[in-house]
Design a protein around this motif. Structure first.
Motif, PDB file in Angstrom:
ATOM      1  N   GLN A 251      -0.037   3.599  -0.071  1.00 42.21           N
ATOM      2  CA  GLN A 251      -0.886   2.524   0.726  1.00 42.21           C
ATOM      3  C   GLN A 251      -2.129   3.687   1.497  1.00 42.21           C
ATOM      4  OE1 GLN A 251      -1.201  -0.446   1.252  1.00 42.21           O
ATOM      5  NE2 GLN A 251      -2.306  -0.777   3.130  1.00 42.21           N
TER       6      GLN A 251
ATOM      7  N   GLU B 215      -6.220   4.288   0.553  1.00 47.23           N
ATOM      8  CA  GLU B 215      -7.427   4.113   1.443  1.00 47.23           C
ATOM      9  C   GLU B 215      -8.704   5.102   1.063  1.00 47.23           C
ATOM     10  OE1 GLU B 215      -5.960   5.060   5.298  1.00 47.23           O
ATOM     11  OE2 GLU B 215      -4.340   3.433   5.210  1.00 47.23           O
TER      12      GLU B 215
ATOM     13  N   MET C 127      -1.290  -3.988   6.109  1.00 42.46           N
ATOM     14  CA  MET C 127      -0.904  -4.221   4.784  1.00 42.46           C
ATOM     15  C   MET C 127      -0.268  -5.691   4.574  1.00 42.46           C
ATOM     16  SD  MET C 127       1.865  -1.808   2.812  1.00 42.46           S
ATOM     17  CE  MET C 127       3.559  -2.464   3.364  1.00 42.46           C
TER      18      MET C 127
ATOM     19  N   SER D 215      -5.830  -2.723   0.699  1.00 40.69           N
ATOM     20  CA  SER D 215      -4.983  -2.412   1.778  1.00 40.69           C
ATOM     21  C   SER D 215      -4.109  -3.555   2.100  1.00 40.69           C
ATOM     22  CB  SER D 215      -5.409  -1.735   2.893  1.00 40.69           C
ATOM     23  OG  SER D 215      -6.465  -2.633   3.586  1.00 40.69           O
TER      24      SER D 215
END
Lengths: 133, 240, 355
Positions: free
Chosen positions: B19, B23, B228, C97
């Motif tokens: 995750q 980014e 998320m 995301s």
């Protein structure tokens, strides 16, 4: 507008009939040929990438990329050109290390081979009945 | 740590690392590096999916990878604090990746030989990927450490900032499929060699925050999860 | 022979657009095999030589003589294409995301990563024309070269990721497949690689919309809303109508471009109608209907005044997209400098850095 760009735009407009303009000469260099292009100094050098797709095949030129040194060039090549299992072996070569035949020499280099048909197996007549030739 | 907790912890490490790396997409220092970071994120995500799926099976409550990723709160996550720390600059991201990979390589290698077939399979696959992550991060740690004055300063700062969070990774747990404390020597050897070559100093060990494996996280994780999970949670029961 | 028309998708070898890409690749090999033509002889008229190569449907290569205008046109077009891939990472990257399942997250990451790769293939092709990557990046960052205006629209919902895949990538592929036969060799080869990789992009977008359209009422509404917002901007991707298109005629003669804007747009509309029906979604055009005489769909033109506004910089996201790219470039400067300094130190110490 930066000095650099001004210059390069000026050159684009230059008449370049017959023979090569300075710019063309340099751009010749690309696609597996020598010469860092442009005058920009900040960017990392250009590398030409060759990939062996499978065992038994020779390395084939697949493209180019920028990297500051050979180690990173090799890794970037892996990520850029073999994301889909396109290769089992990679070469990276600094574009500046390649010496290429020049366009003016092209005919002198390659045309003489044109009349040497006897180098090709199809030149020869195989008598009927002769096998395994 | 039970096999379920252990699998969840290793899977959560990979998920949160993916995750954070994701980014970076469209923000890397070079376009070539954008592709490399995405590759590493994809590897981590792939490992996370296998591990979370297996964790769900071990638990036997019918939770799949998405239930575990999207429907747990931060107190239920078992990842180490290291992976949830914000990306910072490229130096901080490389420090995080370097330490994580230097831990994951011996971890996955040990798992590859463990008695649990499923974990062994994940280990065999992921150790090759982690070896590449370690190589990539080490290349950058050396270049930033031994690059310019500014990059040396930034890389040293990054190492100093992230270092305290590595100790949690090696808390002893003899009951786990792989006891993390057995991985420390390997990790230290890797780290010392690379930091030396990078002209960087290994920080003294002092403050050693922990708690991730027990669900006690930094303040950052809740924000990460909020982002998320937002869409998945907004449509309960929906398929995607 | 190519150059006359498109084979209907179902007739193409390998099926659909991907089949056309493969056909273009085969044609490239055939053209290469057909005749061995070296460079222009010293006493030969280079312009005639250039025209010969183009007429014979052979490829112009970096070392060949070419008119400066041909070179400039290609640099502009390839660069704009490369910039579009790089800027295009942002609208979809916006949802990495928050992707609603781990599988979707992985697919989207891989897709956006491919776009970076495509940008790099194209920058490399442009560099064969005598311009450096640095110069190209600079031209993008100070706004002197453009990227596709479509990326100045925002991705507001997850369904927009689907709509971009289906409509935007679909329109891009319709545009790009003919470029696989472009007269400039490096561009044609880059496009073949790009198109092959892109075939999954459109399908993943379509699959996202299909799943949403067959999901909960809220999901279906989300899908319809995104199609409503992306349909006309996608039609505008083919550029102004043929009458107003400034570069078209010359580019067609040079075989850089092989079909007109309107031909490609029509082809795209005709493809989408059936696909929308399968999705169970409505294309937001009340005047969309089959014209038996033309054997094509009549449709409402996009708002070209809006297209011009967006191109000029006044789209919803132009400023953000450019600021994002500039920031990434500026934030990375110290890293690039460090890598260059490290390489220089190594070279000085004469230590081989090769792996």
């Amino acid at each position: 507008m930066s000095e650099r760009t001004e210059r390069s735009e000026g050159r684009e407009g230059m008449p370049s009939r017959h023979g090569m303009s300075e710019r063309t000469e340099r751009s010749e260099g690309r696609e597996g040929m020598p010469g860092r292009l442009g005058m920009s100094s900040s960017s990392s050098p250009l590398w030409e990438v060759f990939v062996r797709a499978r065992r038994g095949l020779s390395h084939t030129h697949v493209g180019s990329l920028h990297a500051p040194d050979a180690e990173l060039a090799l890794r970037n090549a892996r990520d850029l050109y073999t994301r889909r299992q396109e290769g089992v072996s990679i070469w990276v070569v600094p574009a500046s290390a390649i010496t290429a035949s020049s366009p003016d020499e092209k005919d002198a280099f390659f045309d003489p081979a044109a009349d040497k048909v006897y180098r090709h197996p199809t030149f020869y007549e195989v008598p009927e009945g002769a096998a395994h030739l | 740590m039970s096999r379920f907790d252990f699998t969840l912890a290793v899977g959560d490490d990979a998920l949160i690392a993916a995750q954070r790396l994701g980014e970076w997409t469209s923000r890397a220092p070079e376009m070539e590096e954008d592709i490399a970071l995405a590759n590493i994120a994809l590897d981590q995500l792939g490992a996370a999916r296998l591990l979370l799926t297996y964790a769900g099976e071990l638990e036997g409550a019918g939770r799949d990878e998405d239930d575990l990723a999207y429907l747990r709160d931060d107190r239920e996550f078992r990842n180490c604090l290291l992976v949830e720390l914000p990306n910072g600059d490229f130096g901080v991201t490389m420090a995080k990746l370097f330490f994580l990979a230097a831990y994951q390589v011996p971890l996955y290698s040990a798992l590859a030989g463990c008695a649990d077939e499923r974990l062994a399979a994940v280990g065999a696959k992921a150790r090759k990927e982690s070896a590449y992550h370690l190589d990539h991060a080490a290349l950058w740690v050396k270049r930033l450490g031994d690059g310019t004055e500014e990059s040396h300063r930034r890389m040293q700062d990054a190492v100093d900032q992230v270092w305290p969070y590595v100790h949690e990774l090696f808390a002893p747990d003899p009951a786990a499929p792989v006891d993390p404390s057995t991985l420390r020597a390997d990790f230290d050897a890797t780290v010392s060699a690379v930091l030396d070559e990078a002209t960087l100093t290994r920080p003294e060990t002092g403050w050693a925050p922990g708690g991730g494996r027990d669900g006690l996280h930094t303040e950052h994780l809740s924000y990460l999860l909020a982002e998320m999970q937002v869409l998945h949670r907004a449509h309960p029961g929906a398929s995607w | 022979m190519y150059g006359n028309d498109f084979a209907p998708p179902e007739d193409a070898p390998g099926g659909g657009l991907l089949g056309e890409v493969e056909a273009a690749e085969a044609a490239l090999r055939e053209a290469a095999a057909r005749a061995r033509r070296g460079g222009a002889a010293p006493d030969e008229d280079v312009e005639a030589y250039f025209a010969d190569v183009i007429n014979a449907d052979q490829k112009i290569e970096p070392r060949d003589w070419m008119p400066e205008a041909y070179r400039r046109t290609l640099i502009r077009q390839i660069a704009q294409h490369a910039h579009s891939e790089i800027i295009g990472m942002q609208p979809e990257g916006n949802w990495i995301s928050r992707a609603p399942s781990l599988k979707r997250k992985a697919i989207l990451l891989a897709k956006v990563q491919d776009e970076a790769g495509h940008g790099l293939y194209l920058y490399a092709a442009a560099e064969t024309l005598g311009i450096s990557r640095d110069e190209l990046v600079e031209l993008l960052l100070d706004g002197r070269q453009k990227y596709s205006s479509i990326f100045n629209y925002p991705t507001l919902t997850w369904a927009d990721v689907g709509a971009i895949g289906w409509l935007v990538d679909g329109a891009a592929i319709v545009n790009q497949v003919p470029l696989c036969r472009c007269s400039y060799g490096p561009y044609a080869r880059a496009m073949i690689r790009v198109c092959k990789e892109e075939s999954f992009h459109q399908r993943q977008g379509y699959e996202i919309l299909h799943t949403l359209a067959h999901g909960t009422p809220a999901q279906k509404a989300m899908a319809q809303d995104s199609v409503d917002r992306w349909w006309y901007p996608s039609l505008a991707m083919f550029g102004p109508p043929d009458g107003d298109s400034t570069h078209s005629a010359q580019s067609m003669a040079w075989k850089i471009k092989r079909f007109s804007n309107d031909e490609l747009r029509q082809r795209f509309v005709d493809m989408c109608v059936g696909q929308a029906e399968v999705l169970g979604l409505t294309l937001p055009d009340p005047d969309l209907r089959w014209n038996d005489e033309r054997q094509a769909y009549d449709y409402t033109q996009p708002d070209y005044a809006e297209l011009m506004r967006v191109i000029k910089g006044d789209g919803p996201c132009n400023r953000e997209r450019m600021a994002h790219r500039r920031k990434a470039h500026a934030d990375g400067a110290w890293v690039r400098e460090a890598a260059a300094a490290y390489a220089a130190k190594r070279a000085e110490r004469k230590e081989p850095v090769a792996a």
